[in-house]
Scaffold this motif. Structure first.
Motif, PDB file in Angstrom:
ATOM      1  N   ALA A  21       0.812  -1.215   0.000  1.00 24.10           N
ATOM      2  CA  ALA A  21       0.000   0.000   0.000  1.00 24.10           C
ATOM      3  C   ALA A  21       0.845   1.264   0.000  1.00 24.10           C
ATOM      4  CB  ALA A  21      -0.927  -0.007   1.208  1.00 24.10           C
ATOM      5  N   THR A  22       2.016   1.200   0.642  1.00 28.26           N
ATOM      6  CA  THR A  22       2.929   2.348   0.660  1.00 28.26           C
ATOM      7  C   THR A  22       4.277   1.872   0.141  1.00 28.26           C
ATOM      8  OG1 THR A  22       1.770   3.173   2.610  1.00 28.26           O
ATOM      9  CG2 THR A  22       3.865   4.222   2.062  1.00 28.26           C
ATOM     10  N   LYS A  27     -11.186  -2.663   1.535  1.00 28.65           N
ATOM     11  CA  LYS A  27     -10.442  -1.876   2.522  1.00 28.65           C
ATOM     12  C   LYS A  27      -9.407  -2.736   3.230  1.00 28.65           C
ATOM     13  CE  LYS A  27     -13.869   1.710   3.581  1.00 28.65           C
ATOM     14  NZ  LYS A  27     -14.782   2.271   4.609  1.00 28.65           N
ATOM     15  N   ASP A  28      -9.785  -3.970   3.542  1.00 25.30           N
ATOM     16  CA  ASP A  28      -8.853  -4.889   4.201  1.00 25.30           C
ATOM     17  C   ASP A  28      -7.637  -5.142   3.315  1.00 25.30           C
ATOM     18  OD1 ASP A  28      -8.361  -6.925   6.425  1.00 25.30           O
ATOM     19  OD2 ASP A  28      -8.303  -8.218   4.642  1.00 25.30           O
ATOM     20  N   SER A  39      -6.448  -3.108   0.995  1.00 26.26           N
ATOM     21  CA  SER A  39      -5.656  -1.884   0.875  1.00 26.26           C
ATOM     22  C   SER A  39      -4.813  -1.624   2.118  1.00 26.26           C
ATOM     23  CB  SER A  39      -6.562  -0.683   0.600  1.00 26.26           C
ATOM     24  OG  SER A  39      -7.399  -0.429   1.702  1.00 26.26           O
ATOM     25  N   GLN A  40      -5.269  -2.116   3.269  1.00 28.68           N
ATOM     26  CA  GLN A  40      -4.543  -1.876   4.510  1.00 28.68           C
ATOM     27  C   GLN A  40      -3.493  -2.939   4.810  1.00 28.68           C
ATOM     28  OE1 GLN A  40      -7.738  -1.621   7.336  1.00 28.68           O
ATOM     29  NE2 GLN A  40      -8.436   0.385   6.605  1.00 28.68           N
ATOM     30  N   LYS A  41      -3.718  -4.185   4.361  1.00 27.57           N
ATOM     31  CA  LYS A  41      -2.843  -5.289   4.767  1.00 27.57           C
ATOM     32  C   LYS A  41      -1.868  -5.739   3.683  1.00 27.57           C
ATOM     33  CE  LYS A  41      -6.070  -7.222   8.152  1.00 27.57           C
ATOM     34  NZ  LYS A  41      -6.863  -8.418   8.532  1.00 27.57           N
TER      35      LYS A  41
END
Length: 534
Positions: free
Chosen positions: A257-258, A528-529, A531-533
């Motif tokens: 994601a980053t 969302k899960d 994109s965060q993990k």
């Protein structure tokens, strides 16, 4: 001495970098920051002419004598209009005349403020390039000034127009050199000699972390496939790039994601159209490459990652052939990063993501995959494709939701020997209901409709207001329209799905439409899960 205004500094520095060192200057207050900065540069030869109509012809004659571009700088209002005859002559004489007009802020046009007229595009079709240069956006200003200066001598050359609104105060000058600026160059394959080829390859040799990033394209290049098998470049291409030979086809499942700076190349070479991955865009804009070359058949300046340094004008294969002969090996560790195994997504409950993954995993050999925009294309990008899929298509030119059914139907009708699969969301489907009538003769078309009763992707965007008018909930079913003579099946829950999937994949002639119902909140939570993990 230079003007305090960054846009003026950017303009003059780029003019010098592109070899525009001759200028005819007309008097005025609004253009005074440009005039004073140009006149203060030791490398610029200036002439003053009061009458703008004459100034335009003086600049044109000077450009013809010097066989080089000449600028003419005027203030706002009717001063610009007086250049029209000279601009017209320069256009038909293919003379590289750089017209620079200062302007009042657009908000004051039509407000009884002096010397305010609509100046952008005033020369219409009589210039090869025209742009409004923003005063407060350095990247945008840099790009359009580079575009204008490149176009002065491109394909025979001709006049270009830069209109520059300047706010007050604009008389402040400072004692300092011009700043360093990004210069975009252009290399034309049709005119590229041995020296330019060698210079290009020498630059590439000095940049060992090399990445070829492929945007949307219709068909893979055999030459690029051979190049991808060597050690010089890492190759990344999403499914719509139709490049199964790429080191990585699913960057979102690999870089995180980053993305860290280690993923960014020294040299980025891009080709083709749209890039879906927001993560790739974030990576390359946050950690820009040292050099970015974009291959463009028509020489268009496309600066997607705000880092473009060179346009390679010509057909892609002309440059792939050049790089295929390039013997300098790249950074093997860097390429190995892109060859790593992508993250394995967890098994989810019955959802849009799970349904798309299972369809992609079972696509028959030789089939064509069509994708609707928004959720459908983004879901598909998270899963591998079977090796035998013939092609992946999507309307990514504008990325609109309209026309996906009609486009797939038009393509499938023209290629009856293959099975065509369309995965599409509910809003896109209902937007293009007429496409179902078009598709009626398509015995080879299979449609998977992901119906979560609204624009579900909007629920995944950070900061999006919880407003139903944005998501457009509807409560509609495509089956209410009788399925338009498709063999149809509704999928209400996980138990209904296996039989529906079997029907979707059935090779027997006859159009098929599967409508799956999933829970909007669950679909959004799963995205969302991810994109965060990951």
């Amino acid at each position: 001495m230079v003007s305090e205004k960054p846009v003026v500094q950017e303009l003059v520095a780029l003019m010098l970098a592109h070899g525009v060192t001759r200028a005819v200057l007309c008097p005025g207050s609004r253009n005074s920051p440009i005039v004073a900065t140009l006149a203060a540069q030791p490398g610029v030869e200036c002439r003053s002419v009061t009458d703008e109509r004459s100034a335009g012809f003086v600049a044109m004659g000077w450009a013809q004598q010097a066989q080089a571009p000449v600028a003419v700088v005027v203030t706002s209002g009717s001063a610009v209009l007086n250049l029209h005859p000279a601009v017209a002559e320069a256009f038909y004489r293919k003379t590289p005349l750089l017209v620079i007009s200062a302007d009042r802020p657009a908000a004051w046009v039509g407000q009884n403020d002096g010397q305010t007229i609509p100046q952008p595009g005033v020369f219409n079709s009589l210039v090869r390039f025209s742009a409004q240069v923003p005063e407060d956006d350095t990247w945008h200003a840099n790009r359009v000034i580079n575009e204008a200066l490149l176009e002065l001598r491109h394909r025979g050359g001709g006049p270009v127009h830069l209109n520059i609104p300047l706010t007050e105060p604009f008389f402040s000058m400072v004692e300092k050199p011009l700043p360093p600026v990004r210069v975009i160059g252009r290399t034309e394959a049709a005119r590229m000699g041995a020296d330019e080829e060698e210079s290009l390859l020498e630059e590439a040799a000095a940049l060992p972390r090399r990445l070829i990033l492929l945007g949307q394209q219709h068909a893979p290049s055999p030459i690029l496939a051979r190049l991808a098998a060597e050690k010089q470049f890492a190759v990344v291409g999403e499914h719509i790039a139709n490049a199964p030979f790429a080191d990585c086809c699913r960057p979102d499942t690999l870089i995180g994601a980053t993305p860290a700076a280690d993923w960014s190349p020294d040299l980025l070479i891009t080709c083709g159209g749209d890039i879906i991955s927001k993560r790739m865009k974030r990576l390359l804009r946050t950690h820009p490459p040292k050099a970015h070359w974009h291959i463009s058949p028509d020489g268009e300046v496309v600066d997607t990652f705000c880092a473009l340094t060179r346009v390679l004008e010509g057909e892609p294969d002309e440059f792939w052939e050049l790089f295929e002969a390039f013997a300098e090996e790249g950074d093997e560790g860097y390429r190995a990063r892109w060859q790593a195994e992508p993250a394995t997504l967890p098994e989810h409950e019955f959802s849009g993501m799970k349904i798309v993954g299972e369809v992609l995993n079972n696509l028959p050999e030789g089939s064509v995959l069509h994708l609707g925009n928004s959720s459908a294309v983004r879901y598909a990008q998270l899963f591998p494709l079977p090796g035998g899929v013939h092609k992946v298509l999507c309307n990514r030119g504008v990325n609109g939701i309209e026309g996906s059914v009609s486009t797939a139907a038009g393509y499938a009708q023209a290629e009856p020997e293959r099975l065509h699969f369309l995965i599409i969301g509910d809003l896109s489907m209902f937007y293009d209901l007429n496409g179902l009538l078009t598709a009626k003769p398509c015995d080879n078309l299979r449609i998977l409709l992901l119906n979560n009763n609204e624009g579900g992707i909007f629920g995944t965007l950070p900061g999006m207001p919880d407003c139903p008018h944005i998501r457009a909930p509807h409560g509609e079913s495509i089956m209410a329209w009788g399925g338009c003579n498709f063999r149809g099946r509704q999928v209400i829950n996980a138990a209904d799905w296996p039989a529906a999937l079997e029907l979707l994949l059935n090779p027997e002639p006859g159009a098929v439409l599967i409508e799956t119902y999933t829970e909007t909140g669950l679909d959004a939570a799963i995205l969302k899960d991810f994109s965060q993990k990951y």
